[in-house]
Design a protein around this motif. Structure first.
Motif, PDB file in Angstrom:
ATOM      1  N   ASP A  12       0.818  -1.220   0.000  1.00 29.45           N
ATOM      2  CA  ASP A  12       0.000   0.000   0.000  1.00 29.45           C
ATOM      3  C   ASP A  12       0.848   1.264   0.000  1.00 29.45           C
ATOM      4  OD1 ASP A  12      -2.415  -1.297  -0.101  1.00 29.45           O
ATOM      5  OD2 ASP A  12      -2.684  -1.365   2.077  1.00 29.45           O
ATOM      6  N   ASN A  47      -7.926  -5.703  -3.447  1.00 32.84           N
ATOM      7  CA  ASN A  47      -7.904  -5.362  -2.026  1.00 32.84           C
ATOM      8  C   ASN A  47      -9.231  -5.780  -1.417  1.00 32.84           C
ATOM      9  OD1 ASN A  47      -8.010  -4.109   0.524  1.00 32.84           O
ATOM     10  ND2 ASN A  47      -6.616  -2.496  -0.138  1.00 32.84           N
ATOM     11  N   ASN A  50      -9.058  -4.722   3.403  1.00 32.88           N
ATOM     12  CA  ASN A  50      -7.742  -4.175   3.765  1.00 32.88           C
ATOM     13  C   ASN A  50      -6.632  -5.222   3.735  1.00 32.88           C
ATOM     14  OD1 ASN A  50      -8.823  -1.575   4.234  1.00 32.88           O
ATOM     15  ND2 ASN A  50      -9.495  -2.220   6.282  1.00 32.88           N
TER      16      ASN A  50
END
Length: 363
Positions: A12, A47, A50
């Motif tokens: 990320d 994704n 998360n």
């Protein structure tokens, strides 16, 4: 495959270019570890709640190892990465050993009984439709299939929300809302329509005679307000499917159905498409829910369009009886009648011709 929490956090924080490089390097590392020709590998990233999931696609090859053997080896190496080469490379070390490498599901092999059950149920509905059509050709016997779809669609969507709703957390509240709110509104609307129709003595008499059927379909209208229209479909010629709804009542059902398309059908299809696109592995419930919702949406749109055309042309939801299509029995009797008239006219002409000829012969 799934990245660990550390791997997800690392991914990320990368830039868009660095993310592409990460996936590219991961494929190179996997091609060396397995080993497999890197040209056979491609991947995409999702994704989910998360956490990053990587879908690795492996092209089949007649000259090299089979896809199944590669997946099996990769799964074992990831699950036991502490003692395999997976932990020796920078990017593959981020692969989650608790998840491994899960192959795409063989839905037919896993859910064969359920799929056959749905097919069997559809077959039964088709038989009931044919029997209803044979018993009463003038009735709207497609209501048999319509009723089956309404029940199936509601049940499968309820199962989707309860079993799959929380898999994608962002979709849970919308999926729950677009199931419960329209159901409550439809139920209230259905009870109001029935209550309003009961002001008519004709409808009240029918309602009193078929109270249980009326209540069942009023409750079913919570799933889809169109269930009320089945009560005046004359399906199979049954009296309890011949409710004397007023024009106002039919119009209320029509407009409520139009509202349902935008308040329930379209949102559910969008949610289920987003779900399929978001998850790595989906089950038969989510697949059936999407198919059912799409089919229900299509039927509702087409049905409302036809009713709208009738309103524009005739000022009512249904075409006048003079313009309805003849059934096969009516066509046959009509053709026989026409043929009889033609034969009668032909005989009369023959008699007149013979009589005229006879008169000409006599001086």
């Amino acid at each position: 495959m799934r990245l660990t929490k550390e791997g997800t956090e690392f991914y990320d924080n990368l830039t868009s270019t660095e993310k592409d490089d990460f996936i590219s390097d991961l494929q190179i590392e996997l091609s060396k570890i397995i080993p497999v020709n890197i040209e056979r590998l491609s991947s995409s990233v999702k994704n989910l709640n998360n956490q990053m999931f990587i879908s690795l696609k492996i092209q089949s090859s007649k000259k090299e190892r089979s896809v199944k053997s590669i997946i099996d080896d990769l799964n074992d190496m990831i699950k036991y990465k502490r003692i395999t080469s997976i932990s020796l490379f920078l990017n593959t070390n981020y692969l989650d050993e608790d998840f491994g490498s899960v192959p795409n599901q063989n839905l037919w092999g896993k859910y064969k009984i359920r799929i056959l059950g749905v097919v069997l149920a559809f077959g039964i509905l088709m038989v009931l439709f044919l029997l209803a059509h044979k018993k009463e050709r003038k009735g709207r016997n497609m209501a048999v299939l319509q009723l089956g779809l309404i029940i199936f669609d509601f049940v499968i969507n309820a199962l989707f929300v309860s079993n799959n709703g929380k898999v994608v957390e962002a979709l849970y509240i919308p999926s729950l809302m677009f199931l419960t709110v329209p159901t409550v509104v439809n139920a209230i609307g259905a009870f109001y329509i029935i209550f309003d129709e009961n002001k008519s003595k004709t409808f009240l008499d029918w309602f009193a005679q078929h109270l249980m059927v009326a209540l069942i379909f009023t409750v079913l209208s919570g799933a889809d307000i169109e269930a009320l229209s089945i009560l005046h479909s004359n399906m199979a010629g049954f009296e309890f499917f011949n409710a004397p709804f007023s024009t106002k009542g039919k119009n209320s059902i029509f407009w409520a159905s139009c509202l349902n398309i935008f308040a329930k059908d379209i949102p559910q299809v969008i949610i289920q498409i987003l779900y399929i696109d978001s998850v790595v592995i989906y089950d038969i419930i989510s697949l059936f829910a999407l198919i059912s919702s799409c089919l229900n949406l299509l039927i509702n749109i087409v049905g409302r369009l036809f009713q709208t055309i009738n309103i524009c042309r005739h000022g009512s939801l249904e075409a006048p009886a003079t313009e309805r299509n003849f059934t096969s029995d009516e066509l046959m009797s009509h053709s026989i009648h026409v043929k009889g008239e033609n034969d009668s006219k032909k005989n009369n002409l023959t008699k007149r011709s013979s009589k005229g000829s006879f008169q000409e012969v006599i001086p």
